[in-house]
Design a protein around this motif. Sequence first.
Motif, PDB file in Angstrom:
ATOM      1  N   ALA A   1       0.848  -1.195   0.000  1.00 32.90           N
ATOM      2  CA  ALA A   1       0.000   0.000   0.000  1.00 32.90           C
ATOM      3  C   ALA A   1       0.879   1.238   0.000  1.00 32.90           C
ATOM      4  N   LEU A   2       0.380   2.265  -0.636  1.00 36.40           N
ATOM      5  CA  LEU A   2       1.027   3.572  -0.672  1.00 36.40           C
ATOM      6  C   LEU A   2       0.016   4.550  -0.095  1.00 36.40           C
ATOM      7  N   THR A   3       0.316   5.094   1.073  1.00 37.30           N
ATOM      8  CA  THR A   3      -0.639   5.937   1.777  1.00 37.30           C
ATOM      9  C   THR A   3       0.021   7.225   2.249  1.00 37.30           C
ATOM     10  N   PRO A   4      -0.759   8.289   2.416  1.00 35.70           N
ATOM     11  CA  PRO A   4      -0.183   9.529   2.951  1.00 35.70           C
ATOM     12  C   PRO A   4       0.457   9.270   4.315  1.00 35.70           C
ATOM     13  N   ALA A   5       1.640   9.819   4.497  1.00 33.77           N
ATOM     14  CA  ALA A   5       2.363   9.646   5.757  1.00 33.77           C
ATOM     15  C   ALA A   5       1.829  10.632   6.789  1.00 33.77           C
ATOM     16  N   PRO A   6       1.348  10.133   7.918  1.00 34.59           N
ATOM     17  CA  PRO A   6       0.920  11.051   8.980  1.00 34.59           C
ATOM     18  C   PRO A   6       2.130  11.807   9.535  1.00 34.59           C
ATOM     19  N   ARG A   7       1.886  12.983  10.060  1.00 32.08           N
ATOM     20  CA  ARG A   7       2.958  13.831  10.600  1.00 32.08           C
ATOM     21  C   ARG A   7       3.778  13.104  11.651  1.00 32.08           C
ATOM     22  N   ASP A   8       3.141  12.205  12.417  1.00 30.31           N
ATOM     23  CA  ASP A   8       3.889  11.524  13.474  1.00 30.31           C
ATOM     24  C   ASP A   8       4.867  10.472  12.937  1.00 30.31           C
ATOM     25  N   THR A   9       4.929  10.291  11.609  1.00 30.72           N
ATOM     26  CA  THR A   9       5.921   9.399  11.021  1.00 30.72           C
ATOM     27  C   THR A   9       7.134  10.158  10.491  1.00 30.72           C
ATOM     28  N   ALA A  10       7.183  11.467  10.719  1.00 33.13           N
ATOM     29  CA  ALA A  10       8.273  12.293  10.174  1.00 33.13           C
ATOM     30  C   ALA A  10       9.648  11.795  10.613  1.00 33.13           C
ATOM     31  N   ALA A  11       9.796  11.376  11.856  1.00 35.92           N
ATOM     32  CA  ALA A  11      11.101  10.894  12.329  1.00 35.92           C
ATOM     33  C   ALA A  11      11.490   9.614  11.591  1.00 35.92           C
ATOM     34  N   TRP A  12      10.530   8.710  11.391  1.00 38.00           N
ATOM     35  CA  TRP A  12      10.832   7.485  10.651  1.00 38.00           C
ATOM     36  C   TRP A  12      11.213   7.805   9.209  1.00 38.00           C
ATOM     37  N   VAL A  13      10.455   8.681   8.554  1.00 42.99           N
ATOM     38  CA  VAL A  13      10.760   9.057   7.173  1.00 42.99           C
ATOM     39  C   VAL A  13      12.144   9.701   7.105  1.00 42.99           C
ATOM     40  N   PHE A  14      12.462  10.562   8.063  1.00 44.72           N
ATOM     41  CA  PHE A  14      13.786  11.189   8.083  1.00 44.72           C
ATOM     42  C   PHE A  14      14.889  10.138   8.208  1.00 44.72           C
ATOM     43  N   ASP A  15      14.734   9.190   9.118  1.00 42.87           N
ATOM     44  CA  ASP A  15      15.753   8.145   9.292  1.00 42.87           C
ATOM     45  C   ASP A  15      15.911   7.318   8.022  1.00 42.87           C
ATOM     46  N   ALA A  16      14.789   6.934   7.412  1.00 41.44           N
ATOM     47  CA  ALA A  16      14.843   6.154   6.175  1.00 41.44           C
ATOM     48  C   ALA A  16      15.468   6.974   5.045  1.00 41.44           C
ATOM     49  N   ALA A  17      15.093   8.243   4.955  1.00 44.71           N
ATOM     50  CA  ALA A  17      15.638   9.109   3.903  1.00 44.71           C
ATOM     51  C   ALA A  17      17.132   9.356   4.106  1.00 44.71           C
ATOM     52  N   SER A  18      17.558   9.498   5.340  1.00 49.76           N
ATOM     53  CA  SER A  18      18.981   9.722   5.617  1.00 49.76           C
ATOM     54  C   SER A  18      19.824   8.545   5.126  1.00 49.76           C
ATOM     55  N   ALA A  19      19.396   7.336   5.440  1.00 54.24           N
ATOM     56  CA  ALA A  19      20.122   6.151   4.983  1.00 54.24           C
ATOM     57  C   ALA A  19      20.087   6.042   3.457  1.00 54.24           C
ATOM     58  N   TYR A  20      18.941   6.342   2.880  1.00 56.45           N
ATOM     59  CA  TYR A  20      18.769   6.296   1.425  1.00 56.45           C
ATOM     60  C   TYR A  20      19.692   7.308   0.728  1.00 56.45           C
ATOM     61  N   PHE A  21      19.759   8.530   1.246  1.00 58.37           N
ATOM     62  CA  PHE A  21      20.613   9.546   0.626  1.00 58.37           C
ATOM     63  C   PHE A  21      22.090   9.207   0.748  1.00 58.37           C
ATOM     64  N   LYS A  22      22.482   8.505   1.800  1.00 56.28           N
ATOM     65  CA  LYS A  22      23.871   8.055   1.908  1.00 56.28           C
ATOM     66  C   LYS A  22      24.194   7.045   0.807  1.00 56.28           C
ATOM     67  N   GLU A  23      23.197   6.260   0.400  1.00 61.29           N
ATOM     68  CA  GLU A  23      23.388   5.347  -0.730  1.00 61.29           C
ATOM     69  C   GLU A  23      23.505   6.127  -2.039  1.00 61.29           C
ATOM     70  N   LEU A  24      22.646   7.134  -2.203  1.00 60.51           N
ATOM     71  CA  LEU A  24      22.587   7.885  -3.459  1.00 60.51           C
ATOM     72  C   LEU A  24      23.744   8.855  -3.634  1.00 60.51           C
ATOM     73  N   VAL A  25      24.113   9.512  -2.536  1.00 61.49           N
ATOM     74  CA  VAL A  25      25.145  10.557  -2.578  1.00 61.49           C
ATOM     75  C   VAL A  25      26.130  10.275  -1.439  1.00 61.49           C
ATOM     76  N   PRO A  26      27.004   9.288  -1.637  1.00 66.86           N
ATOM     77  CA  PRO A  26      27.886   8.885  -0.542  1.00 66.86           C
ATOM     78  C   PRO A  26      28.750  10.012   0.029  1.00 66.86           C
ATOM     79  N   ASP A  27      29.099  10.984  -0.776  1.00 63.45           N
ATOM     80  CA  ASP A  27      29.949  12.087  -0.306  1.00 63.45           C
ATOM     81  C   ASP A  27      29.140  13.333   0.038  1.00 63.45           C
ATOM     82  N   GLY A  28      27.838  13.189   0.191  1.00 68.23           N
ATOM     83  CA  GLY A  28      26.963  14.345   0.372  1.00 68.23           C
ATOM     84  C   GLY A  28      26.796  14.836   1.794  1.00 68.23           C
ATOM     85  N   GLY A  29      27.357  14.150   2.773  1.00 72.36           N
ATOM     86  CA  GLY A  29      27.175  14.588   4.151  1.00 72.36           C
ATOM     87  C   GLY A  29      25.817  14.170   4.687  1.00 72.36           C
TER      88      GLY A  29
END
Length: 154
Positions: A4-32
């Motif tokens: 399922a693809l559903t709108p993320a409630p505001r209380d999931t912002a920390a989880w989305v941030f953690d997932a996005a941080s790990a994802y961006f390290k994969e995409l842009v390893p030298d990006g900080g």
Amino acid sequence: MTVALTPAPRDTAAWVFDAASAYFKELVPDGGDLPRAEITECFDHPDTHVLLITNGQQRVGFALVDRGDGDHDLCEFCILPAFRNQGLGTRAAAQCFAQFPGAWFLGVASALPGTARFWDRILLDMPGITGLVRGPALTPYQSHSYTFEYKGTP
């Protein structure tokens, strides 16, 4: 599988941030480090949709869709590494396009070889996509881009 693809409630912002941080390290390893505001502001922007990708009750990824200029920009689409190559991304992408029919743009990341194979395959095979055009990379971290129209399945 119940993807399922559903709108993320505001209380999931920390989880989305953690997932996005790990994802961006994969995409842009030298990006900080990813600034927290990059994600939290998405929850407040009226043209940006933060979406959770789940399989049953388990969070397996996220997507960010921007609709600011009338077209749909798939800014980010991430299936967490432990859940890749199981068909979850294909199902989630189909749901994403179906939720927002119309003109689309997406850039294909170059750091993860599977990303190009994924988008090159599913965009060619997905019912409802018309006018698919492969274009140049628009950032140094992309291999290429796509524009297309999603009109839904007949």
